[in-house]
Scaffold this active site. Structure first.
Site, short mmCIF file in Angstrom:
data_model
loop_
_atom_site.label_atom_id
_atom_site.label_comp_id
_atom_site.label_asym_id
_atom_site.label_seq_id
_atom_site.Cartn_x
_atom_site.Cartn_y
_atom_site.Cartn_z
N ARG A 31 0.82 -1.22 0.00
CA ARG A 31 0.00 0.00 0.00
C ARG A 31 0.85 1.27 0.00
O ARG A 31 0.44 2.30 0.53
CB ARG A 31 -0.97 0.02 1.19
N ARG A 35 -2.92 6.48 1.28
CA ARG A 35 -3.45 7.58 2.07
C ARG A 35 -2.45 8.25 3.01
O ARG A 35 -2.73 9.32 3.53
CB ARG A 35 -4.65 7.09 2.89
N ARG A 44 -7.09 12.60 -4.57
CA ARG A 44 -8.39 11.98 -4.30
C ARG A 44 -9.44 13.05 -4.06
O ARG A 44 -10.59 12.93 -4.52
CB ARG A 44 -8.29 11.03 -3.12
N ASP A 81 -7.32 -2.54 -6.84
CA ASP A 81 -7.96 -3.21 -5.71
C ASP A 81 -8.23 -4.66 -6.08
O ASP A 81 -8.50 -4.97 -7.24
CB ASP A 81 -9.27 -2.50 -5.35
N TYR A 155 -15.38 -12.06 0.02
CA TYR A 155 -16.09 -10.81 -0.26
C TYR A 155 -17.31 -11.05 -1.15
O TYR A 155 -18.37 -10.46 -0.94
CB TYR A 155 -15.16 -9.80 -0.93
#
Length: 352
Positions: A31, A35, A44, A81, A155
């Site tokens: 990652r 963020r 974003r 993703d 998921y």
């Protein structure tokens, strides 16, 4: 043998994945495009939600490259993703702030045959790969990825993430034929997807099995090892030069069996794994990746230095890619990433 040593390469990280040892070890961070970077947050805010960024190849390529402008990392990893696969299988995908991803309809109450394959949903990801490849320096390895069949299935069945994966585990016990059909559908598209990434320009791929630690041993063999082994075998037959990293998070004592039976070229270790133990039980010469606790990176200072030293000493005689044991966290100070790069002997500043 679980790895395939090959000729040397001018890409240090790719060389390690092929069985060479390098000192200092090449490094990247799971990652790493995300963020914790202010430039990511700014983009974003300008462009919209997470899925808007993933499906805008120009923005996704920019995010992939951002950390390489700051830090001397040896790899770029595609900004995307793992749920792109169920999205392309026909489920609807959305990301809600504060709630995480949602897939509809959840397969625990829907007909698998009702899903319509949407291969065009993969095309923007391939365009992102091509854009990034054109911008990378020759020494930087480009990593693609996909979710492992078991993790993606959790998921798809529940329609969202869960800590215990109870819906998927229950379905696997109560209707293994149906659950096996879901796994097979995921396998087929994941193979297509990873081949597409390779053809667009990635050098290696990581198979994320984020929820592998929730399964009993026999179920782990059935739903983690067996599908991954089939996927690796077919991917290797289709693209022999593509390096494959397996990351079965939470596998613990089942790591050695995973390494032997899946045939991955390299094995990712999460932060709960003792690297000295891993070195003692894994196949000799198998490259490993990991496994700094992301919270040690947040803490920085002496604790970070000691953690880095322990990992490097434990894996000093094995091909090793330095990485976190899981994804870098949003609150990670930039200065602590700079400290990590310094501890690894990396030059200050980015590679592009």
């Amino acid at each position: 043998m679980a790895f395939r040593p090959a000729g040397s390469t001018d890409k240090p990280l790719l060389a390690v994945l092929r069985g060479e040892r390098r000192d200092p070890p090449p490094a990247w961070m799971m990652r790493q495009a995300g963020r914790y970077l202010p430039e990511y947050r700014a983009l974003r805010a300008e462009k919209g939600g997470f899925l808007d960024l993933v499906y805008d190849p120009e923005s996704a390529a920019e995010i992939t490259l951002q950390p390489l402008r700051r830090f001397a990392l040896d790899a770029a990893i595609l900004f995307s993703d793992i749920l792109i696969v169920p999205f392309a299988l026909g489920q609807q995908l959305s990301f809600t702030a504060g709630e995480g991803p949602r897939l509809a309809p959840p397969l625990k109450g829907a007909d698998l045959a009702g899903l319509k394959l949407r291969l065009e949903r993969l095309d923007p990801i391939y365009e992102t790969v091509a854009r990034v490849k054109a911008a990378l320096p020759p020494q930087t390895t480009f990593l693609g990825f996909a979710g492992a069949p078991w993790t993606v299935a959790t998921y798809m069945v529940a329609g969202e993430g869960s800590r215990e994966q109870a819906e998927a585990r229950s379905l696997a016990y109560s209707d293994p034929a149906l659950f096996g059909a879901i796994i097979e559908r995921i396998e087929e598209l994941t193979l297509t997807y990873l081949i597409g990434q390779a053809d667009a320009g990635v050098d290696a791929v990581q198979i994320f099995d984020s929820w592998s630690g929730s399964l009993a041993p026999a179920e782990f063999e059935r739903w983690v090892i067996a599908p991954t082994a089939r996927l690796v075998e077919r991917l290797r037959a289709a693209r022999p030069d593509l390096a494959i990293i397996g990351f079965p998070k939470g596998a613990g004592g089942k790591l050695a069996a995973y390494a032997r039976e899946t045939g991955v070229d390299a094995l990712g270790l999460d932060e709960t794994v003792d690297p000295a133990w891993a070195h003692s039980v894994l196949p000799e010469g198998l490259p490993v990746q990991g496994n700094l606790d992301p919270l040690a990176l947040i803490a920085g200072g002496r604790g970070l230095k000691e953690a880095v030293t322990r990992i490097r000493e434990a894996l000093a005689s094995r091909p090793h890619v330095f990485n976190l044991g899981h994804g870098i966290q949003q609150t990670t100070p930039i200065a602590h990433v700079e400290q990590l790069m310094s501890l690894l002997g990396k030059s200050s500043g980015g590679v592009i």
